[in-house]
Design a protein around this motif. Structure first.
Motif, PDB file in Angstrom:
ATOM      1  N   SER A 114       0.764  -1.165   0.023  1.00  0.00           N
ATOM      2  CA  SER A 114      -0.101  -0.204   0.091  1.00  0.00           C
ATOM      3  C   SER A 114       0.700   1.142   0.003  1.00  0.00           C
ATOM      4  O   SER A 114       1.900   1.297   0.695  1.00  0.00           O
ATOM      5  CB  SER A 114      -0.811  -0.020   1.121  1.00  0.00           C
ATOM      6  N   LYS A 115       0.425   2.338  -0.731  1.00  0.00           N
ATOM      7  CA  LYS A 115       1.126   3.469  -0.633  1.00  0.00           C
ATOM      8  C   LYS A 115       0.535   4.183   0.683  1.00  0.00           C
ATOM      9  O   LYS A 115      -0.500   4.113   0.876  1.00  0.00           O
ATOM     10  CB  LYS A 115       0.747   4.385  -1.933  1.00  0.00           C
ATOM     11  N   PRO A 116       1.380   5.052   1.343  1.00  0.00           N
ATOM     12  CA  PRO A 116       2.729   5.142   0.946  1.00  0.00           C
ATOM     13  C   PRO A 116       3.495   3.985   1.393  1.00  0.00           C
ATOM     14  O   PRO A 116       3.233   3.362   2.196  1.00  0.00           O
ATOM     15  CB  PRO A 116       3.177   6.248   1.855  1.00  0.00           C
ATOM     16  N   ILE A 117       4.513   3.730   0.651  1.00  0.00           N
ATOM     17  CA  ILE A 117       5.336   2.528   0.605  1.00  0.00           C
ATOM     18  C   ILE A 117       6.202   2.507   1.858  1.00  0.00           C
ATOM     19  O   ILE A 117       7.069   3.356   1.968  1.00  0.00           O
ATOM     20  CB  ILE A 117       6.206   1.978  -0.598  1.00  0.00           C
ATOM     21  N   ALA A 118       6.387   1.352   2.822  1.00  0.00           N
ATOM     22  CA  ALA A 118       7.283   1.425   3.854  1.00  0.00           C
ATOM     23  C   ALA A 118       8.269   0.554   3.597  1.00  0.00           C
ATOM     24  O   ALA A 118       8.110  -0.402   2.681  1.00  0.00           O
ATOM     25  CB  ALA A 118       6.363   0.673   5.042  1.00  0.00           C
ATOM     26  N   THR A 119       9.737   1.223   3.570  1.00  0.00           N
ATOM     27  CA  THR A 119      10.666   0.594   3.301  1.00  0.00           C
ATOM     28  C   THR A 119      10.876  -0.772   3.792  1.00  0.00           C
ATOM     29  O   THR A 119      11.147  -1.720   2.874  1.00  0.00           O
ATOM     30  CB  THR A 119      11.950   1.313   3.592  1.00  0.00           C
ATOM     31  N   ALA A 120      10.397  -1.066   5.106  1.00  0.00           N
ATOM     32  CA  ALA A 120      10.777  -2.493   5.506  1.00  0.00           C
ATOM     33  C   ALA A 120       9.803  -3.464   4.792  1.00  0.00           C
ATOM     34  O   ALA A 120      10.050  -4.601   4.683  1.00  0.00           O
ATOM     35  CB  ALA A 120      10.346  -2.471   7.036  1.00  0.00           C
ATOM     36  N   GLU A 121       8.702  -2.890   4.531  1.00  0.00           N
ATOM     37  CA  GLU A 121       7.519  -3.853   3.695  1.00  0.00           C
ATOM     38  C   GLU A 121       7.911  -4.104   2.466  1.00  0.00           C
ATOM     39  O   GLU A 121       8.104  -5.270   1.876  1.00  0.00           O
ATOM     40  CB  GLU A 121       6.201  -3.045   3.726  1.00  0.00           C
ATOM     41  N   LEU A 122       8.632  -2.980   1.693  1.00  0.00           N
ATOM     42  CA  LEU A 122       9.187  -3.352   0.430  1.00  0.00           C
ATOM     43  C   LEU A 122      10.208  -4.437   0.369  1.00  0.00           C
ATOM     44  O   LEU A 122      10.426  -5.429  -0.398  1.00  0.00           O
ATOM     45  CB  LEU A 122       9.520  -2.264  -0.287  1.00  0.00           C
ATOM     46  N   ARG A 123      11.149  -4.266   1.512  1.00  0.00           N
ATOM     47  CA  ARG A 123      12.276  -5.080   1.722  1.00  0.00           C
ATOM     48  C   ARG A 123      11.811  -6.656   1.972  1.00  0.00           C
ATOM     49  O   ARG A 123      12.353  -7.676   1.020  1.00  0.00           O
ATOM     50  CB  ARG A 123      13.032  -4.787   2.673  1.00  0.00           C
ATOM     51  N   THR A 124      10.791  -6.823   2.670  1.00  0.00           N
ATOM     52  CA  THR A 124      10.359  -8.032   3.100  1.00  0.00           C
ATOM     53  C   THR A 124       9.730  -8.704   1.965  1.00  0.00           C
ATOM     54  O   THR A 124       9.807  -9.876   1.500  1.00  0.00           O
ATOM     55  CB  THR A 124       9.429  -7.957   4.187  1.00  0.00           C
ATOM     56  N   MET A 125       8.796  -8.021   1.080  1.00  0.00           N
ATOM     57  CA  MET A 125       8.025  -8.503   0.049  1.00  0.00           C
ATOM     58  C   MET A 125       8.941  -8.822  -1.149  1.00  0.00           C
ATOM     59  O   MET A 125       8.706 -10.113  -1.819  1.00  0.00           O
ATOM     60  CB  MET A 125       7.181  -7.493  -0.478  1.00  0.00           C
ATOM     61  N   ILE A 126      10.006  -8.144  -1.552  1.00  0.00           N
ATOM     62  CA  ILE A 126      10.867  -8.452  -2.551  1.00  0.00           C
ATOM     63  C   ILE A 126      11.794  -9.563  -2.036  1.00  0.00           C
ATOM     64  O   ILE A 126      12.065 -10.698  -3.032  1.00  0.00           O
ATOM     65  CB  ILE A 126      11.716  -7.180  -2.859  1.00  0.00           C
ATOM     66  N   HIS A 127      11.984  -9.887  -0.598  1.00  0.00           N
ATOM     67  CA  HIS A 127      12.738 -11.166  -0.361  1.00  0.00           C
ATOM     68  C   HIS A 127      11.855 -12.201  -0.776  1.00  0.00           C
ATOM     69  O   HIS A 127      12.405 -13.269  -1.005  1.00  0.00           O
ATOM     70  CB  HIS A 127      13.159 -11.076   1.092  1.00  0.00           C
ATOM     71  N   ARG A 128      10.342 -12.097  -0.496  1.00  0.00           N
ATOM     72  CA  ARG A 128       9.654 -13.280  -0.509  1.00  0.00           C
ATOM     73  C   ARG A 128       9.512 -13.762  -2.033  1.00  0.00           C
ATOM     74  O   ARG A 128       9.110 -15.092  -2.269  1.00  0.00           O
ATOM     75  CB  ARG A 128       8.123 -13.009   0.035  1.00  0.00           C
ATOM     76  N   LEU A 129       9.707 -12.753  -2.879  1.00  0.00           N
ATOM     77  CA  LEU A 129       9.674 -13.242  -4.394  1.00  0.00           C
ATOM     78  C   LEU A 129      10.814 -14.156  -4.662  1.00  0.00           C
ATOM     79  O   LEU A 129      10.634 -15.110  -5.552  1.00  0.00           O
ATOM     80  CB  LEU A 129       9.828 -12.119  -5.224  1.00  0.00           C
ATOM     81  N   PHE A 130      11.844 -14.213  -3.961  1.00  0.00           N
ATOM     82  CA  PHE A 130      12.959 -15.078  -4.310  1.00  0.00           C
ATOM     83  C   PHE A 130      13.419 -15.666  -2.811  1.00  0.00           C
ATOM     84  O   PHE A 130      14.428 -15.336  -2.274  1.00  0.00           O
ATOM     85  CB  PHE A 130      14.135 -14.375  -4.759  1.00  0.00           C
ATOM     86  N   ARG A 131      12.620 -16.858  -2.530  1.00  0.00           N
ATOM     87  CA  ARG A 131      13.101 -17.602  -1.465  1.00  0.00           C
ATOM     88  C   ARG A 131      14.100 -18.429  -1.259  1.00  0.00           C
ATOM     89  O   ARG A 131      14.677 -18.656  -0.094  1.00  0.00           O
ATOM     90  CB  ARG A 131      11.612 -18.378  -1.030  1.00  0.00           C
ATOM     91  N   GLY A 132      14.803 -18.828  -2.277  1.00  0.00           N
ATOM     92  CA  GLY A 132      15.811 -19.800  -2.208  1.00  0.00           C
ATOM     93  C   GLY A 132      16.668 -19.487  -3.365  1.00  0.00           C
ATOM     94  O   GLY A 132      16.239 -18.761  -4.281  1.00  0.00           O
ATOM     95  N   PRO A 133      17.667 -20.243  -3.615  1.00  0.00           N
ATOM     96  CA  PRO A 133      18.990 -20.151  -4.817  1.00  0.00           C
ATOM     97  C   PRO A 133      18.330 -20.210  -5.899  1.00  0.00           C
ATOM     98  O   PRO A 133      17.823 -21.471  -6.057  1.00  0.00           O
ATOM     99  CB  PRO A 133      20.122 -20.725  -4.172  1.00  0.00           C
ATOM    100  N   GLY A 134      18.087 -19.444  -6.781  1.00  0.00           N
ATOM    101  CA  GLY A 134      17.619 -19.795  -8.134  1.00  0.00           C
ATOM    102  C   GLY A 134      16.042 -20.195  -8.216  1.00  0.00           C
ATOM    103  O   GLY A 134      15.694 -20.703  -9.178  1.00  0.00           O
ATOM    104  N   GLN A 135      15.365 -19.981  -7.041  1.00  0.00           N
ATOM    105  CA  GLN A 135      14.164 -20.470  -7.102  1.00  0.00           C
ATOM    106  C   GLN A 135      13.377 -19.279  -6.828  1.00  0.00           C
ATOM    107  O   GLN A 135      13.328 -18.251  -5.764  1.00  0.00           O
ATOM    108  CB  GLN A 135      14.092 -21.281  -5.993  1.00  0.00           C
ATOM    109  N   LEU A 136      12.106 -19.053  -7.367  1.00  0.00           N
ATOM    110  CA  LEU A 136      11.058 -17.884  -7.327  1.00  0.00           C
ATOM    111  C   LEU A 136      10.139 -18.500  -6.232  1.00  0.00           C
ATOM    112  O   LEU A 136       9.797 -19.685  -6.040  1.00  0.00           O
ATOM    113  CB  LEU A 136      10.186 -17.523  -8.651  1.00  0.00           C
ATOM    114  N   GLY A 137       9.976 -17.408  -5.327  1.00  0.00           N
ATOM    115  CA  GLY A 137       9.001 -17.806  -4.352  1.00  0.00           C
ATOM    116  C   GLY A 137       7.715 -18.102  -4.697  1.00  0.00           C
ATOM    117  O   GLY A 137       6.792 -18.761  -5.128  1.00  0.00           O
TER     118      GLY A 137
END
Length: 135
Positions: A112-135
């Protein structure tokens, strides 16, 4: 013998990942770009219009995307469809509450806007949960 993959530090999972930013608000786009760059991602775009985003999706090898649902009054449904067709994981960004979302976008990963930095950081990490593996 364990078949588990070795743990990869979170920043290593993101290093070099090509992330498309689809956002029409210049300041928001800069904030997203800055954070993703610090995390080691390679930025594609940003695209401020649907047509620009579609061209970038078709013309680039993407690992992920962050997509604003409203691009200067146009909805980003076509962008979401193109990303889904190409199996590119994405996060939607919106200033609308859940009630303002279409049924097709309600269950998608969302910031949600305004975007919280910590939330964006968490969400982008969730896209890529493992080595070479999409979330």
């Amino acid at each position: 013998m364990s078949t588990d993959l070795p743990q990869v530090p979170p920043l290593d999972r993101l290093r070099g990942r090509r992330i498309l930013i689809v956002e029409d608000e210049f300041i928001v786009s800069l904030e997203i770009e800055g954070l993703l760059t610090q995390m080691g991602c390679v930025i594609v775009g940003p695209a401020a219009r649907v047509a620009e985003a579609l061209a970038m999706i078709e013309g680039d090898d993407l690992d992920g995307a962050i997509v604003d649902l409203n691009l200067d009054g146009d909805d980003a449904d076509g962008v979401i469809e193109a990303l889904t067709r190409r199996s590119v994981p994405f996060i939607i960004v919106t200033g609308y509450g859940v009630g303002g979302l279409s049924p097709a976008t309600r269950g998608l990963p969302r910031l949600s806007k305004p975007i919280a930095t910590a939330e964006l950081r968490t969400m982008i990490h969730r896209l890529f949960r493992g080595p070479g593996q999409l979330g």
